[in-house]
Design an enzyme around this catalytic site. Structure first.
Site, mmCIF file in Angstrom:
data_model
loop_
_atom_site.group_PDB
_atom_site.id
_atom_site.type_symbol
_atom_site.label_atom_id
_atom_site.label_comp_id
_atom_site.label_asym_id
_atom_site.label_seq_id
_atom_site.Cartn_x
_atom_site.Cartn_y
_atom_site.Cartn_z
ATOM 1 N N HIS A 560 0.727 -8.225 8.367
ATOM 2 C CA HIS A 560 0.942 -6.780 8.243
ATOM 3 C C HIS A 560 2.213 -6.359 8.977
ATOM 4 O O HIS A 560 3.095 -5.699 8.409
ATOM 5 C CB HIS A 560 -0.285 -6.065 8.819
ATOM 6 C CG HIS A 560 -0.222 -4.578 8.785
ATOM 7 N ND1 HIS A 560 -0.987 -3.820 7.941
ATOM 8 C CD2 HIS A 560 0.506 -3.680 9.511
ATOM 9 C CE1 HIS A 560 -0.749 -2.536 8.143
ATOM 10 N NE2 HIS A 560 0.157 -2.426 9.093
ATOM 11 N N GLU A 561 2.321 -6.749 10.233
ATOM 12 C CA GLU A 561 3.477 -6.328 11.028
ATOM 13 C C GLU A 561 4.769 -6.962 10.521
ATOM 14 O O GLU A 561 5.839 -6.354 10.571
ATOM 15 C CB GLU A 561 3.255 -6.668 12.505
ATOM 16 C CG GLU A 561 2.082 -5.943 13.138
ATOM 17 C CD GLU A 561 2.122 -4.441 12.912
ATOM 18 O OE1 GLU A 561 3.229 -3.850 12.922
ATOM 19 O OE2 GLU A 561 1.061 -3.847 12.720
ATOM 20 N N ILE A 693 -3.079 9.923 15.776
ATOM 21 C CA ILE A 693 -2.749 11.305 15.401
ATOM 22 C C ILE A 693 -2.400 12.183 16.597
ATOM 23 O O ILE A 693 -1.807 13.242 16.418
ATOM 24 C CB ILE A 693 -3.877 11.961 14.567
ATOM 25 C CG1 ILE A 693 -5.152 12.171 15.389
ATOM 26 C CG2 ILE A 693 -4.177 11.118 13.337
ATOM 27 C CD1 ILE A 693 -6.210 12.999 14.679
ATOM 28 N N PHE A 694 -2.746 11.740 17.807
ATOM 29 C CA PHE A 694 -2.449 12.568 18.972
ATOM 30 C C PHE A 694 -1.356 11.979 19.857
ATOM 31 O O PHE A 694 -0.877 12.649 20.762
ATOM 32 C CB PHE A 694 -3.719 12.800 19.791
ATOM 33 C CG PHE A 694 -4.784 13.542 19.035
ATOM 34 C CD1 PHE A 694 -4.555 14.820 18.545
ATOM 35 C CD2 PHE A 694 -6.017 12.957 18.789
ATOM 36 C CE1 PHE A 694 -5.527 15.498 17.824
ATOM 37 C CE2 PHE A 694 -7.004 13.628 18.077
ATOM 38 C CZ PHE A 694 -6.758 14.898 17.588
ATOM 39 N N GLY A 696 0.671 9.018 18.292
ATOM 40 C CA GLY A 696 1.337 7.979 17.527
ATOM 41 C C GLY A 696 2.052 8.429 16.275
ATOM 42 O O GLY A 696 2.431 7.608 15.447
ATOM 43 N N GLY A 697 2.230 9.712 16.069
ATOM 44 C CA GLY A 697 3.038 10.170 14.953
ATOM 45 C C GLY A 697 2.330 10.354 13.633
ATOM 46 O O GLY A 697 2.965 10.642 12.628
ATOM 47 N N TYR A 698 1.002 10.198 13.604
ATOM 48 C CA TYR A 698 0.269 10.319 12.343
ATOM 49 C C TYR A 698 -0.423 11.677 12.190
ATOM 50 O O TYR A 698 -1.315 11.809 11.365
ATOM 51 C CB TYR A 698 -0.771 9.204 12.229
ATOM 52 C CG TYR A 698 -0.196 7.894 11.764
ATOM 53 C CD1 TYR A 698 -0.190 7.550 10.421
ATOM 54 C CD2 TYR A 698 0.346 7.000 12.666
ATOM 55 C CE1 TYR A 698 0.333 6.334 9.986
ATOM 56 C CE2 TYR A 698 0.869 5.791 12.253
ATOM 57 C CZ TYR A 698 0.868 5.465 10.915
ATOM 58 O OH TYR A 698 1.388 4.271 10.490
#
Length: 778
Positions: A560-561, A693-694, A696-698
């Site tokens: 994945h990475e 979401i808090f 990490g940019g999502y």
């Protein structure tokens, strides 16, 4: 969706947002979750000995005023950050003076550019303007990126304090760039001029995204509104860091020490070995895998085996609650200063500030702010989530019923709790498919897995991954450094930090940019600065003299990475501001990473990397067939799990009132009523650790995993249709994938890039088929 996060997952830079802007809130990385049943888990100096291909080792520093630094400045590794940063030399004491000096230099560059634009009535050739913006902030961004990377992989209190002291100044400078009226006016004139029609697609994208980003940065605000907007940006950056630190500190704080064989009954040998090795680091010098004592933590390689295999139900319950209540009201305060570790209040503040920010921008809610730069809208994202839910809910109900019946046959007579689900699901998988994941581990030694992964890259993309022929500083002795060659010449470099280090390294896995591909920032005319990336995982470390023996899911994580890194490294985009991962719409960024995971279920690929580390025997085909058959085990449940996270995120950022009587945890449970077949416990505080979401940019963007998975599954479908056994066809389509999805970067609309590869628009059919779910509801 087995893996989900760019840690902490990946923030890409839009044209206006050069690397320092993204890195300053520590959200530039491409991160992933590691699934735990129904819950997710959340990283004088030796200079380069060679300079192959005349690549620029200084990046943009030769174009920055910082090259005229004093002798004292020259001794600060933050101020002389090459393309291969001096990771081993950067210390906390270098951060504040170094970053403040670089900010001052960049403020001078910004001021000079603005004065030049004013003197020309904001008329400047688009190429000249783009080049000046690419230079602006490059060195600062790479230096800050190196610092934030060290904070994630070599965390310590002094470094944290230095970051906290400098971050407000970086946010302030970021806003100066984002809200620069002269730059905005210059791009507006270009957009409205006849010149715009003749621009390349990439340059049009740069112009358009600069205008949009300026508007989203409050360019139109004045007076008190602009002042408040900028204050909100500062507060959000600080809260993001606080949220992330709270999660890390609570994860590090928990350990459980076990001393009897009864307590560790059921745990595999690999888990006992790691538990004993951890115990040694905690003071039990004589600890052994056989006799103990054993220490377990909330770090994935330690936590997951307990949840899957420990027969002691109370032990599983203890670790489950410790993990799912991290950074919540039960976490208390830090010993120093008494600052609360509870993220519930942090979440409320973040949501309130984002709601206020959206209102200042004239948007309905923050979800509209977030999706303004994405492929989807709130409505289209929710539509896809509902389509996938409709296809998954009934199968998930059956999966739960089957699990309950299986547990009952095993003699379990109580109500199934979350800490039972993972344990009995593992037993069910073993019974139905006649294997367990621990059987696979001896076949997946990291060195051989890397050899097979790089062989796949050669087969698909015609590139060679080799040990780099330059010597570079690293942040940990276990870090590896690799080079990618094409036609015998280097085109990119990357670091790999594979192992878990719970005392200093954040959880999850991520890819990040160290330096982007650039012709503008090359050392000489006609040259190119090659892209550099780093990949960070948290897989099982070597134990007892054996190499790192990976779980199958850790293999998937590595693939994945690497997919993320390939998009950064194999770009051929000539416009630096949209090269590689820069400028790619957020809901398309997981496409290459999730695409690469599919190859873990292709036997010709796996047989090259799955070799027993002792006997040298290949993974038996019959064992692989069991793994592949089990791929969709509880797939509907896992689908709903991801959908719940995505919909909770969207609703928290659209129709939730953070100042109302309902808590964010109430919202999580409300969404679960529709998107889960087994309801979360009242004590569940998953959101307190939801860094995606808090921190990490999502934010209002977690749906991107499923949106991009539609794209990635459809892309892999092209190989399936051609025939995975037809090597000539696989190579042909692989080159096409390289030259479209991986090469174009953010320089073209992702819909058009997909069509260039696939010949049509995407459909969810392949995703549903890969998941073993019917498409009847779609």
């Amino acid at each position: 969706a087995k893996f989900s996060w760019i840690e902490p997952g990946r923030l890409f830079m839009l044209a206006r947002q050069t690397i320092f802007i993204v890195s300053l809130i520590s959200v530039f990385a491409i991160l992933i979750f590691v699934e735990v049943g129904e819950q997710p888990l959340f990283g004088a100096i030796k200079k380069a000995s060679k300079n192959p291909g005349n690549l620029a080792l200084r990046g943009g520093s030769d174009r920055s005023t910082s090259t005229a630094a004093s002798m004292a400045d020259s001794e600060n590794p933050v101020l002389s950050c090459p393309v291969f940063p001096r990771f081993d030399a950067i210390k906390a004491e270098h951060v504040v003076p170094g970053i403040k000096k670089l900010i001052g230099d960049n403020e001078k560059m910004l001021s000079d550019l603005e004065e030049e634009l004013k003197s020309k009535d904001y008329k400047m050739d688009v190429l000249a303007l783009i080049e000046k913006l690419e230079v602006l902030g490059d060195e600062l961004g790479r230096s800050w990126g190196a610092i934030k990377h060290l904070e994630s992989t070599k965390d310590n209190e002094a470094l944290r304090k230095a970051v906290e002291e400098t971050q407000p100044e970086l946010v302030k400078f970021n806003m100066k760039v984002s809200q620069s009226e002269p730059i905005y006016k210059a791009f507006k004139l270009i957009k409205d001029s006849p010149q715009y029609a003749s621009l390349s697609v990439a340059r049009k994208r740069i112009v358009d995204s600069n205008l949009l980003e300026a508007e989203l940065a409050g360019i139109a605000l004045e007076g008190e509104k602009k002042e408040r907007f900028n204050q909100i940006q500062q507060e959000l950056a600080a809260l993001s860091t606080q949220f992330s630190n709270n999660v890390l500190d609570c994860t590090k704080a928990f350990t459980v020490r076990l001393t009897t064989k009864e307590e560790v009954a059921g745990l595999p040998e690999s888990a006992l070995g790691l538990g004993a090795q951890t115990a040694k680091t905690k003071g039990d010098a004589d600890a052994t895998a056989d006799a103990g004592p054993w220490v377990f933590t909330l770090d994935a390689p330690s936590f997951l085996p307990v949840m899957k295999h420990a027969k002691d139900r109370k032990l599983r319950e203890k670790l489950y609650f410790a993990y799912n209540t991290r950074a919540s009201e039960s976490s208390g305060s830090r010993p120093e200063g008494g600052k609360s570790l509870d993220n519930s209040e942090v979440i409320k503040q973040i949501l309130s500030l984002k709601q206020e920010k959206a209102a200042l921008l004239g948007k309905r809610h923050f979800a509209d702010v977030s999706t303004a730069t994405k492929m989807a809208t709130l409505e289209s994202a929710m539509e896809l989530m509902e389509k996938l839910r409709a296809s998954s809910y009934a199968p998930a109900e059956k999966e739960l019923k089957d699990l309950q019946e299986f547990a009952a046959k095993q003699g379990f007579s109580e109500e199934l709790k979350p800490w039972d689900v993972t344990f009995y699901a593992e037993r069910q998988l073993e019974a139905e498919y006649a294997f367990n994941e621990e059987e696979l581990r001896p076949y997946f030694a990291l060195p051989r897995v890397l050899e097979g992964l790089f062989g796949l890259a050669k087969r698909l993309f015609d590139v060679d991954v080799v040990k780099a022929d330059v010597t570079v500083p690293v942040w940990d002795p276990e870090v590896q450094f690799w080079q990618i060659n094409r036609d015998g010449k280097p085109v990119a470099y990357f670091y790999l930090d594979p192992y878990s280090r719970p005392a200093e390294k954040r959880g999850g896995a991520w890819m990040d940019e160290v330096a982007g591909r650039s012709t503008v920032l090359a050392d000489k005319a006609g040259g190119v600065r090659l892209p550099v990336a780093h990949m960070v995982c948290n897989q099982s470390p070597p134990v007892g003299g054996a190499p790192s023996l990976m779980t199958f899911r850790e293999v998937e994580t590595l693939f994945h990475e690497f997919g993320h890194a390939l998009q950064h490294m194999l770009t051929t985009q000539t416009e630096g501001l949209v090269a590689g991962i820069r400028g790619v719409e957020w809901d398309a960024v997981e496409q290459p990473s999730q695409f690469m995971e599919n190859w873990c279920y292709d036997y010709p690929t796996i047989e090259k990397l799955a070799v027993h580390h002792e006997s040298g025997a290949k993974l038996p085909k019959e064992l692989f067939d069991k793994v592949k058959a089990a791929k969709n085990f509880r797939a509907a449940t896992m689908m709903l799990r991801q959908l719940q996270f995505a919909v909770t995120d969207l609703q928290l950022h659209s129709d939730f009132d953070p100042k109302g009587t309902a808590s964010v945890h109430d919202k999580y449970r409300e969404v679960a009523k529709t998107f889960q077949v087994m309801q979360p416990l009242a004590e569940d505080r998953f959101l307190c650790g939801f860094s995606h979401i808090f921190a990490g940019g999502y934010s209002a963007g977690y749906y991107s995993y499923k949106w991009a998975e539609v794209l990635s599954a459809d892309c892999f479908g092209a190989f399936e249709e051609a025939g995975l056994a037809d090597d000539a066809k696989v190579q042909e389509i692989g080159r096409k994938f390289r030259d479209t999805i991986l090469a174009k970067g953010g320089g073209e609309d992702p819909n058009e890039v997909f069509k260039a590869f696939r010949g049509r628009a995407p459909t969810p059919d392949a995703l549903l088929r890969h998941s073993g779910l019917t498409s009847a509801a779609v």
